[in-house]
Design an enzyme around this catalytic site. Structure first.
Site, PDB file in Angstrom:
ATOM      1  N   THR A  55       0.826  -1.209   0.000  1.00 23.31           N
ATOM      2  CA  THR A  55       0.000   0.000   0.000  1.00 23.31           C
ATOM      3  C   THR A  55       0.857   1.253   0.000  1.00 23.31           C
ATOM      4  O   THR A  55       0.537   2.245  -0.678  1.00 23.31           O
ATOM      5  CB  THR A  55      -0.937   0.001   1.217  1.00 23.31           C
ATOM      6  OG1 THR A  55      -1.782  -1.154   1.158  1.00 23.31           O
ATOM      7  CG2 THR A  55      -1.814   1.255   1.243  1.00 23.31           C
ATOM      8  N   CYS A  56       1.957   1.217   0.737  1.00 22.69           N
ATOM      9  CA  CYS A  56       2.847   2.371   0.822  1.00 22.69           C
ATOM     10  C   CYS A  56       3.431   2.722  -0.537  1.00 22.69           C
ATOM     11  O   CYS A  56       3.556   3.895  -0.901  1.00 22.69           O
ATOM     12  CB  CYS A  56       3.974   2.083   1.814  1.00 22.69           C
ATOM     13  SG  CYS A  56       3.407   1.545   3.441  1.00 22.69           S
ATOM     14  N   SER A  57       3.779   1.700  -1.313  1.00 18.95           N
ATOM     15  CA  SER A  57       4.434   1.905  -2.603  1.00 18.95           C
ATOM     16  C   SER A  57       3.455   2.171  -3.734  1.00 18.95           C
ATOM     17  O   SER A  57       3.747   2.938  -4.657  1.00 18.95           O
ATOM     18  CB  SER A  57       5.287   0.680  -2.960  1.00 18.95           C
ATOM     19  OG  SER A  57       6.325   0.497  -2.031  1.00 18.95           O
TER      20      SER A  57
END
Length: 249
Positions: A55-57
């Site tokens: 999700t962060c990327s």
């Protein structure tokens, strides 16, 4: 209405923790302090469980990067991405990601995150101590607004996103259209298309044939086999000539 989480203390109205971050810049160790990041500035911070995580990327970091110019136009001096990772990991992630408009800060020892009361145990994933996902608006070192993700299993991502923060900072602000263009190395018309978009202030994703896409992909998506092919806001614009006409209109 202030967003709250019963399991985490909301720090609105309080100063951010005073921490010295150990960063690596141009192959040298450089200390960066909380004062350097926040004093006399309006800063958006978003913190996440880990560099290179899905999700962060895929969403969290790229969307803040995409909206950076809009944040700046509405009074935000800097956007900081915080994670309990070392500086080498954060630097590698920055090189791998769409992050030119975001300052990535390694909270390697978790001191800042712990001071925010948001250091959590993710040993079930083999992560050890990491940051809970949240975002905040900081004005001259004081927390003005926080969006803390709800205490749900897994890694909830509901309120710390860039769009939610922008809606708080500047309600009704016009958000830029997503722009993608297919190119290939050595193509002068691709260079022209990129220059046209840059001159008009568009941020864009470049999809290079032979690297991140194939000719088959280009034909399947656009119906054409020439480059560049430009898409703005989900609409197929065409090549550099059609793009110039579209931007002029």
């Amino acid at each position: 209405m202030t967003q709250t989480n019963p399991n985490f203390e909301n720090k609105e109205g309080q100063k951010v923790p005073s921490v010295t971050f150990r960063t690596r810049q141009n192959d040298e160790w450089v200390n960066v302090t909380s004062d350097e990041l926040f004093a006399g500035k309006t800063v958006v911070v978003f913190s996440l469980p880990g560099a290179f995580t899905p999700t962060c990327s895929s969403t969290h970091l790229p969307r803040y990067n995409e909206l950076a110019a809009t944040f700046k136009a509405n009074g935000v001096d800097d956007i900081v991405c915080m994670s309990v990772n070392d500086t080498f990991v954060m630097n590698a992630w920055a090189a791998d990601q769409e992050s030119d408009n975001v300052t990535l800060i390694p909270d390697g020892n978790g001191e800042f995150t712990d001071g925010m009361g948001l250091l959590v145990d993710k040993k079930d994933l083999g992560f050890g101590k990491r940051s809970w996902r949240y975002s905040m608006l900081v004005k001259d070192g004081v927390v003005d607004k926080m969006f803390i993700e709800p205490d749900l299993p897994g890694d909830p991502f509901e309120v710390s996103d860039a769009d939610t923060m922008l809606d708080y900072v500047a309600p009704g602000a016009s958000k830029p259209s997503a722009v993608s263009l297919f190119t290939k190395p050595g193509c002068p018309f691709c260079v022209k298309a990129k220059a046209l978009l840059t001159d008009k202030g568009y941020s864009f994703e470049e999809i290079v044939l032979g690297t991140s896409a194939s000719l088959t992909s280009l034909k399947a998506i656009s119906g054409r086999d020439t480059v560049p092919q430009v898409f703005i806001g989900g609409k197929h614009i065409g090549g550099s000539v059609e793009l110039e006409a579209h931007l002029s209109a």
